[in-house]
Design a protein around this motif. Structure first.
Motif, short mmCIF file in Angstrom:
data_model
loop_
_atom_site.label_atom_id
_atom_site.label_comp_id
_atom_site.label_asym_id
_atom_site.label_seq_id
_atom_site.Cartn_x
_atom_site.Cartn_y
_atom_site.Cartn_z
N UNK A 118 0.86 -1.18 0.00
CA UNK A 118 0.00 0.00 0.00
C UNK A 118 0.89 1.23 0.00
N UNK A 119 0.54 2.26 -0.84
CA UNK A 119 1.36 3.48 -0.87
C UNK A 119 0.93 4.38 0.30
N UNK A 120 1.89 4.92 1.01
CA UNK A 120 1.62 5.79 2.16
C UNK A 120 0.98 7.10 1.68
N UNK A 121 -0.16 7.51 2.32
CA UNK A 121 -0.85 8.74 1.88
C UNK A 121 -0.23 10.03 2.40
N UNK A 122 0.78 9.91 3.30
CA UNK A 122 1.38 11.11 3.88
C UNK A 122 2.21 11.82 2.82
N UNK A 123 2.06 13.17 2.78
CA UNK A 123 2.80 13.98 1.78
C UNK A 123 4.30 13.75 1.91
N UNK A 149 4.20 -3.18 2.84
CA UNK A 149 3.38 -4.39 2.87
C UNK A 149 2.15 -4.14 3.73
N UNK A 150 1.04 -4.79 3.38
CA UNK A 150 -0.23 -4.55 4.08
C UNK A 150 -0.11 -4.78 5.59
N UNK A 151 0.59 -5.84 5.98
CA UNK A 151 0.71 -6.20 7.39
C UNK A 151 1.50 -5.17 8.20
N UNK A 152 2.45 -4.48 7.55
CA UNK A 152 3.31 -3.55 8.28
C UNK A 152 2.85 -2.10 8.14
N UNK A 153 1.65 -1.90 7.57
CA UNK A 153 1.17 -0.54 7.25
C UNK A 153 0.94 0.30 8.52
N UNK A 154 0.31 -0.31 9.53
CA UNK A 154 0.01 0.41 10.78
C UNK A 154 1.29 0.85 11.48
N UNK A 155 2.29 -0.07 11.47
CA UNK A 155 3.57 0.22 12.13
C UNK A 155 4.26 1.39 11.43
#
Length: 310
Positions: A1-6, A13-19
């Protein structure tokens, strides 16, 4: 998933997105992160869902509102939700909708009461067909039933006619029925009909005088009580009262033109009526007036006794 932060644009990876998101410390308070849809159907708007799906989505909020209502508002969930809705509307400057909702909550509704519509029809001299035309136009243009239909006005009218109040004459009147539930009776009952007496056909409907009188006084109950209060006569609630009545007979002109559609009607209409002119109360030796009709010649204070087509 691409990070939405500017200025990050990193692919994670999907699993590590929250971290990864938690590493953007400067953004923690400001929740810039868009909702992540994990595939499947896009999230539907709350109002487009079925009632069951709405219940499911709002389950947690409903539980919180219920707990708050029981703690703070004596369990009145409806009042809490309605107030929240009103506040949300007013916050968005949708005051008209908020006012209508408030009227419904207070049991007023956005429409006028049938008796008010009847008063408007009488005061503006509208025939039934003219009123019906106005009612239909307003309903079509606004999409709301502000005026009430004709049948509701007729029901309201019945309640204004004599014969609905229980009463008792003390002492009882001779040759007068003790029955108080008197509707309309035939206006010619008790009169011997003969060709000589009635050169024209007459159709008449009348009310029994005592029933009409009681009904008129019952309608004036508030004015009578206010008059007694103004003169500090609360001790004299049981009377005796002196009621002065003016009887009148009014030709209503040629009604065949006013009748609108339907069969041609006879030439003249006549109305026998009475007006309560004043009411006084005997206090010892003197008599104190507690009510006086301001417009004794107005049609609006004429109480019907007999309506006749001749």
């Amino acid at each position: 998933i691409r990070c939405p932060v500017k200025e990050c644009d990193e692919e994670i990876l999907h699993g590590k997105y929250g971290q990864h998101l938690s590493s953007h410390k400067e953004m923690k308070d400001r929740e810039p992160y868009s909702h992540i849809n994990k595939g499947g159907r896009p999230r539907q708007h709350l109002l487009s869902l079925t009632r069951r799906a709405q219940k499911h989505r709002l389950r947690e909020l409903k539980r919180q509102v219920k707990a708050f209502a029981e703690k703070e508002e004596g369990g009145d969930i409806k009042a809490v939700c309605m107030t929240l809705f009103l506040l949300a509307l007013r916050a968005k400057n949708e005051h008209r909708q908020a006012d209508e909702l408030e009227a419904i909550m207070q049991g007023r509704g956005s429409g006028l009461h049938p008796a008010v519509c009847l008063a408007i029809r009488v005061n503006t001299f509208l025939s039934c067909s003219q009123y019906h035309k106005m009612y239909r136009t307003v309903k079509a243009v606004t999409g709301r039933q502000i005026f009430q239909p004709l049948h509701a006005l007729r029901t309201a009218e019945k309640a204004l006619l004599p014969g609905y109040h229980p009463f008792e004459w003390k002492p009882p009147l001779k040759n007068v029925s003790t029955n108080t539930e008197v509707g309309i009776i035939d206006g010619l009952s008790g009169l011997p009909l003969s060709i000589d007496d009635y050169p024209v056909d007459t159709i008449a409907k009348r009310f029994r005088y005592d029933a009409a009188l009681v009904s008129a006084l019952k309608d004036m109950e508030e004015e009578i009580l206010e008059g007694m209060k103004a003169k500090s006569l609360d001790d004299y609630l049981s009377g005796p009262f002196t009621v002065v009545v003016k009887e009148s007979c009014d030709g209503m002109g040629d009604v065949s033109e006013k009748h609108g559609s339907g069969p041609a009607v006879p030439e003249k209409a006549v109305r026998f009526s009475f007006t309560v002119m004043n009411i006084a109360i005997a206090c010892g030796n003197e008599s104190k007036r507690i009510f006086e009709e301001v417009k004794p010649n107005s049609e609006l204070c004429c109480k019907p006794l007999c309506l006749m087509l001749a």
